[in-house]
Design an enzyme around this catalytic site. Structure first.
Site, PDB file in Angstrom:
ATOM      1  N   ASN A 181      41.699  42.417  68.010  1.00  0.00           N
ATOM      2  CA  ASN A 181      41.972  42.909  66.656  1.00  0.00           C
ATOM      3  C   ASN A 181      40.716  43.530  66.069  1.00  0.00           C
ATOM      4  O   ASN A 181      39.593  43.074  66.329  1.00  0.00           O
ATOM      5  CB  ASN A 181      42.554  41.820  65.743  1.00  0.00           C
ATOM      6  N   GLU A 205      39.435  44.721  62.422  1.00  0.00           N
ATOM      7  CA  GLU A 205      39.740  44.705  60.988  1.00  0.00           C
ATOM      8  C   GLU A 205      38.996  45.802  60.240  1.00  0.00           C
ATOM      9  O   GLU A 205      38.148  46.497  60.814  1.00  0.00           O
ATOM     10  CB  GLU A 205      39.420  43.307  60.420  1.00  0.00           C
ATOM     11  N   GLU A 207      47.240  43.402  70.195  1.00  0.00           N
ATOM     12  CA  GLU A 207      48.294  43.908  71.087  1.00  0.00           C
ATOM     13  C   GLU A 207      48.381  45.428  71.023  1.00  0.00           C
ATOM     14  O   GLU A 207      48.514  46.110  72.033  1.00  0.00           O
ATOM     15  CB  GLU A 207      49.662  43.317  70.703  1.00  0.00           C
ATOM     16  N   CYS A 228      52.765  39.793  65.887  1.00  0.00           N
ATOM     17  CA  CYS A 228      53.328  40.101  64.568  1.00  0.00           C
ATOM     18  C   CYS A 228      54.504  41.071  64.728  1.00  0.00           C
ATOM     19  O   CYS A 228      54.732  41.644  65.795  1.00  0.00           O
ATOM     20  CB  CYS A 228      52.260  40.693  63.647  1.00  0.00           C
TER      21      CYS A 228
HETATM   22  N1  THU Z   1      46.567  39.824  64.422  1.00  0.00           N
HETATM   23  C1  THU Z   1      46.636  40.332  65.689  1.00  0.00           C
HETATM   24  O1  THU Z   1      45.658  40.867  66.212  1.00  0.00           O
HETATM   25  N2  THU Z   1      47.809  40.249  66.359  1.00  0.00           N
HETATM   26  C2  THU Z   1      48.931  39.646  65.859  1.00  0.00           C
HETATM   27  O2  THU Z   1      50.001  39.752  66.455  1.00  0.00           O
HETATM   28  C3  THU Z   1      48.837  38.847  64.630  1.00  0.00           C
HETATM   29  C4  THU Z   1      47.703  39.233  63.736  1.00  0.00           C
HETATM   30  C5  THU Z   1      45.301  39.910  63.698  1.00  0.00           C
HETATM   31  C6  THU Z   1      45.303  40.902  62.568  1.00  0.00           C
HETATM   32  C7  THU Z   1      44.192  40.364  61.683  1.00  0.00           C
HETATM   33  O3  THU Z   1      42.955  40.885  62.129  1.00  0.00           O
HETATM   34  C8  THU Z   1      44.195  38.876  61.928  1.00  0.00           C
HETATM   35  O4  THU Z   1      44.969  38.671  63.109  1.00  0.00           O
HETATM   36  C9  THU Z   1      44.773  38.069  60.808  1.00  0.00           C
HETATM   37  O5  THU Z   1      46.020  38.539  60.449  1.00  0.00           O
END
Ligand code: THU
Length: 133
Positions: free
Chosen positions: A42, A44, A55, A86
């Site tokens: 991830n 941000e 993903e 998510c």
């Molecule tokens: N996040 C993911 O990388 N994948 C998911 O399927 C769920 C959420 C990340 C996004 C964000 O950086 C952190 O988790 C908190 O939501």
């Protein structure tokens, strides 16, 4: 299919997560049509909304390198529980998945993971087949 390598790579790439705001690190690994594996974390953003999930990072890397079809997905978030993809990531997986039965491996650690199918985590999905009028 043996998921060991996919799981190891997801765990490994989780360490590269850029998550200064949530502090919630996520790692993902996808296997493509030719057996190649792409990883993603991830990433941000101070605007929050521009954040990209692990993903989607992995899938977009693969697609942008000329791969077309996802055969398996592995994901790890919280190391003390199971973190599922998510909703937006489920939809993106549907777009490129070989089919509804591809495995989605939800990892807690190297030895503990849950295997679901894509159809189990996103039943009744909307996809390109719905646009074939
Ligand atoms: N996040 C993911 O990388 N994948 C998911 O399927 C769920 C959420 C990340 C996004 C964000 O950086 C952190 O988790 C908190 O939501």
């Amino acid at each position: 299919m043996n998921y060991d390598v996919l799981i190891e790579k997801a765990i490994e790439v989780r360490e590269l997560a850029y998550a200064p705001y949530s502090k919630f690190k996520v790692g993902a690994a996808v296997m493509m049509e030719d057996g190649s594996i792409y990883t993603g974390c991830n990433i941000e953003n101070a605007s929050f909304g521009a954040t990209n999930c692990a993903e989607r990072t992995a899938i977009f890397k693969a697609i942008s390198e000329g791969k077309t079809t996802v055969k398996a997905v592995a994901v790890i978030g919280d190391v003390n529980s199971y973190t599922y993809p998510c909703g937006i990531c489920r939809q993106v997986i549907v777009e490129f998945a070989e089919g509804p039965e591809i495995p989605i491996i939800i990892i807690k650690n190297k030895n503990e993971y849950i295997k679901k199918t894509l159809d189990e985590i996103l039943p009744g999905s909307f996809s390109k087949k719905d646009l074939e009028l």
